[in-house]
Scaffold this motif. Structure first.
Motif, PDB file in Angstrom:
ATOM      1  N   THR A  13       0.859  -1.183   0.000  1.00  0.00           N
ATOM      2  CA  THR A  13       0.000   0.000   0.000  1.00  0.00           C
ATOM      3  C   THR A  13       0.892   1.229   0.000  1.00  0.00           C
ATOM      4  OG1 THR A  13      -1.708  -1.169   1.243  1.00  0.00           O
ATOM      5  CG2 THR A  13      -1.851   1.232   1.165  1.00  0.00           C
ATOM      6  N   LEU A  14       0.790   2.028  -1.057  1.00  0.00           N
ATOM      7  CA  LEU A  14       1.640   3.204  -1.185  1.00  0.00           C
ATOM      8  C   LEU A  14       1.147   4.337  -0.300  1.00  0.00           C
ATOM      9  CD1 LEU A  14       2.154   3.188  -5.062  1.00  0.00           C
ATOM     10  CD2 LEU A  14       3.426   1.942  -3.299  1.00  0.00           C
ATOM     11  N   ASN A  56      -0.077   7.090  -1.020  1.00  0.00           N
ATOM     12  CA  ASN A  56      -1.333   7.706  -1.459  1.00  0.00           C
ATOM     13  C   ASN A  56      -2.508   6.731  -1.405  1.00  0.00           C
ATOM     14  OD1 ASN A  56      -0.596   6.020  -3.532  1.00  0.00           O
ATOM     15  ND2 ASN A  56      -0.725   7.570  -5.141  1.00  0.00           N
ATOM     16  N   GLY A  57      -2.266   5.546  -0.864  1.00  0.00           N
ATOM     17  CA  GLY A  57      -3.330   4.561  -0.717  1.00  0.00           C
ATOM     18  C   GLY A  57      -3.447   3.589  -1.861  1.00  0.00           C
ATOM     19  N   LYS A  58      -2.699   3.786  -2.939  1.00  0.00           N
ATOM     20  CA  LYS A  58      -2.771   2.880  -4.091  1.00  0.00           C
ATOM     21  C   LYS A  58      -2.156   1.536  -3.721  1.00  0.00           C
ATOM     22  CE  LYS A  58      -1.798   2.809  -9.087  1.00  0.00           C
ATOM     23  NZ  LYS A  58      -3.170   3.040  -9.558  1.00  0.00           N
ATOM     24  N   ILE A  59      -2.819   0.443  -4.095  1.00  0.00           N
ATOM     25  CA  ILE A  59      -2.329  -0.897  -3.801  1.00  0.00           C
ATOM     26  C   ILE A  59      -1.701  -1.477  -5.064  1.00  0.00           C
ATOM     27  CG2 ILE A  59      -2.952  -3.225  -3.061  1.00  0.00           C
ATOM     28  CD1 ILE A  59      -5.311  -2.003  -1.559  1.00  0.00           C
ATOM     29  N   SER A  95      -8.021  -5.805   7.553  1.00  0.00           N
ATOM     30  CA  SER A  95      -8.497  -7.059   6.970  1.00  0.00           C
ATOM     31  C   SER A  95      -9.739  -6.869   6.109  1.00  0.00           C
ATOM     32  CB  SER A  95      -8.782  -8.073   8.080  1.00  0.00           C
ATOM     33  OG  SER A  95      -9.738  -7.544   8.994  1.00  0.00           O
ATOM     34  N   LEU A  96     -10.467  -5.786   6.323  1.00  0.00           N
ATOM     35  CA  LEU A  96     -11.678  -5.516   5.557  1.00  0.00           C
ATOM     36  C   LEU A  96     -11.408  -4.651   4.334  1.00  0.00           C
ATOM     37  CD1 LEU A  96     -14.169  -4.803   8.498  1.00  0.00           C
ATOM     38  CD2 LEU A  96     -13.838  -6.951   7.245  1.00  0.00           C
ATOM     39  N   GLY A  97     -10.153  -4.260   4.142  1.00  0.00           N
ATOM     40  CA  GLY A  97      -9.810  -3.445   2.994  1.00  0.00           C
ATOM     41  C   GLY A  97      -9.926  -1.955   3.248  1.00  0.00           C
ATOM     42  N   ASN A  98     -10.220  -1.576   4.487  1.00  0.00           N
ATOM     43  CA  ASN A  98     -10.332  -0.157   4.817  1.00  0.00           C
ATOM     44  C   ASN A  98      -8.938   0.453   4.979  1.00  0.00           C
ATOM     45  OD1 ASN A  98     -13.203  -0.281   4.980  1.00  0.00           O
ATOM     46  ND2 ASN A  98     -13.008  -1.204   7.016  1.00  0.00           N
TER      47      ASN A  98
END
Length: 575
Positions: free
Chosen positions: A418-419, A421-424, A500-503
């Motif tokens: 996870t960068l 800026n939030g980009k995966i 774990s929920l992707g948040n």
């Protein structure tokens, strides 16, 4: 007279003896035999296999050879920004190859199409691979500007097919280069019949992906271990034929026809070195193209732009007054007045729209700025090294499993990052070899390197800070790192992750004591862009940007090292 006849007979006899010895020496030097042992090389029955007919490295798709040499790296003209981060120093780079143009939208969308086909985004295991590689098209948006046309059309519309790709961060650019390496080598092996014909289209899937290093390490397990795809010499009809470069080394197993099965290997001379981002020294050397200048000017580094002269317009009679690059003319002027002799572009422009430099490279100034491989530091440490200079080495090695074989990445062991800026994005892809940092087995008693991560060597590591005490313990905090208040570059330390929920969990560094943005994750970018004034067209200019952030003015091109001789042509004196 009699004496002359006797002398003539003796000379004739001597000549016969010399020819006899020469013929004997030729016979003793059996064709295809080893100079070390006399054994036969490339024996069909097995034994040592080698590319004895190898002549020179093939030029990979899209590349131009840049002959290496010495040059003055750094800025020698005005420094109106007063950065003092590009002081002149003499460097030497080896011969290498570089992309003739920037990587275009069509080249990058071919990459995206391949990822989408092999790793379908609708499958849970692969949903972030395609998205993580996709350029950020929102980089075109501006709070006070209408740029939605570029947001929606620039990447995929055929109208922009031959325009340089933007919205790609440094990490995405390096992953593209890795993918390109595998696709080029995959095609080479298919043409030499070491891989099943058209398997790259008809048989490829998430568990059957060709990777160059995985193939070299263990050919029998490459492409998911499917022996109908990975062929060997001696398998019979439809199997690999001997290549022009000589037989390939590899595993020897007796085939049904009595011959030995052999895979392609490094000693075949078939596979190309990896595509990669050029180093800063390589990029600047290639952009300056001093090869077209007089020798003393090359040495002093007196060339301001990739072309000759001190002006941005052409002085040639046929095209006099035409701009030689795409850049911002002035405030509110990104291309010139309509109908006049402008630079022909308001944003980026189609590649090859302007003349190449003396190495045959296009757009080494203007159009888009370009990522290079180096981690940014204000000073180029020529005292430590002046040969193939590069800051950013992180030495890794193949991970070996409990069975003693290399461990390949699978959909279950794949890792995502996870960068900031939030980009995966995907750190690796199935089919690649898992990598781990080198340890003391590789570094013990070495003089040339002593650890895996060398990005901050002599400029940011413990020894280069004012807190370092010679002879004291090398340990910093409990993880072996420097304490936060003792870092040489106290840049912000953000932490972005997902639960774990992707948040997304954002932990921004809110300290008001930070004095710099320089750290081990900022990369150098070179060359001016369509957004920049002429000042930035100087090849020596250097700026930096976070490696995980993309913009609408930074693109990239790939490079490849050249193996073998420096030049393919014999040198002679100029005068």
């Amino acid at each position: 007279m009699k004496v002359n006849k006797i002398i003539a007979v003796k000379l004739l006899l001597s000549l016969v003896i010399i020819i006899g010895f020469a013929s004997c020496s030729k016979k003793s030097d059996t064709k295809g035999s080893s100079k070390a042992t006399g054994w036969k090389i490339n024996d069909k029955k097995g034994g040592f296999q080698y590319g004895t007919k190898f002549k020179k490295q093939a030029t990979g798709p899209g590349l131009v050879m840049v002959e290496g040499g010495t040059f003055t790296m750094g800025k020698v003209a005005d420094d109106v920004m007063h950065d003092w981060n590009n002081t002149p120093n003499q460097q030497h780079v080896m011969t290498f190859y570089m992309d003739e143009t920037e990587v275009t939208n069509m080249m990058y969308t071919e990459y995206l199409n391949w990822l989408k086909t092999v790793f379908p985004p609708d499958q849970e295991n692969y949903k972030n691979i395609y998205e993580g590689a996709s350029p950020d098209t929102l980089v075109w948006r501006n709070r006070l500007g209408y740029n939605e046309t570029m947001t929606n059309y620039y990447l995929r519309s055929p109208a922009y097919a031959e325009y340089p790709v933007v919205g790609v961060n440094w990490i995405q650019a390096t992953e593209f280069a890795k993918w390109r390496t595998d696709r080029v080598n995959e095609k080479i092996l298919e043409e030499q019949r070491f891989l099943k014909k058209d398997s790259k289209i008809t048989d490829v899937s998430a568990d059957k992906v060709f990777n160059t290093q995985a193939y070299l390490a263990s050919p029998s397990t490459a492409m998911g271990g499917d022996q109908t795809i990975v062929l060997q010499k001696g398998q019979g009809r439809g199997a690999a034929k001997p290549s022009k470069d000589g037989a390939a080394a590899g595993a020897n197993n007796t085939a049904g026809n009595g011959k030995k099965n052999v895979y392609a290997q490094m000693t075949s001379g078939l596979l190309l070195p990896e595509y990669r981002l050029p180093t800063e020294a390589e990029w600047e050397y290639a952009a300056a193209a001093d090869v077209g200048q007089r020798e003393y000017n090359s040495y002093k580094g007196q060339k301001k732009y990739p072309w000759s002269g001190t002006y941005t317009r052409s002085g040639k009679r046929q095209v006099r007054g035409d701009q030689l690059a795409n850049f911002k003319q002035g405030k509110g002027d990104y291309g010139g007045i309509a109908g006049w002799s402008d630079d022909g572009a308001d944003i980026t422009n189609q590649v090859k729209s302007y003349p190449p430099n003396d190495f045959g490279l296009y757009d080494m100034a203007g159009n888009v700025a370009e990522w290079v491989a180096d981690v940014y530091r204000p000073v180029v440490d020529d005292e430590a090294n002046d040969f193939n200079y590069y800051r950013g080495n992180v030495y890794m090695k193949d991970k070996i499993g409990e069975d003693g074989k290399v461990e390949l990445i699978t959909s279950e062991t794949q890792i995502y990052d996870t960068l900031s800026n939030g980009k995966i994005i995907s750190r690796n892809l199935p089919g690649q070899i898992a990598q781990v940092p080198i340890d003391d087995k590789e570094t013990y008693l070495r003089q040339n390197f002593d650890k895996s991560d060398n990005r901050n060597y002599r400029d940011g590591d413990k020894q280069s800070t004012r807190y370092f005490k010679f002879g004291a313990s090398e340990e910093g905090d409990e993880k072996g790192k420097m304490k936060d208040d003792q870092r040489m570059y106290d840049s912000p330390k953000h932490n972005v992750s997902t639960d774990s929920l992707g948040n997304m969990i954002r932990k921004y560094d809110k300290s008001n004591k930070r004095t710099t943005l320089v750290n081990d994750d900022v990369r150098v970018y070179k060359g001016g862009s369509w957004r920049d004034r002429a000042y930035w067209l100087d090849p020596a200019q250097r700026r930096y940007f976070p490696q995980d952030i993309a913009t609408d003015y930074i693109g990239f091109r790939c490079a490849m090292s050249k193996v073998g001789p420096k030049s393919d042509k014999k040198k002679r004196a100029r005068n």
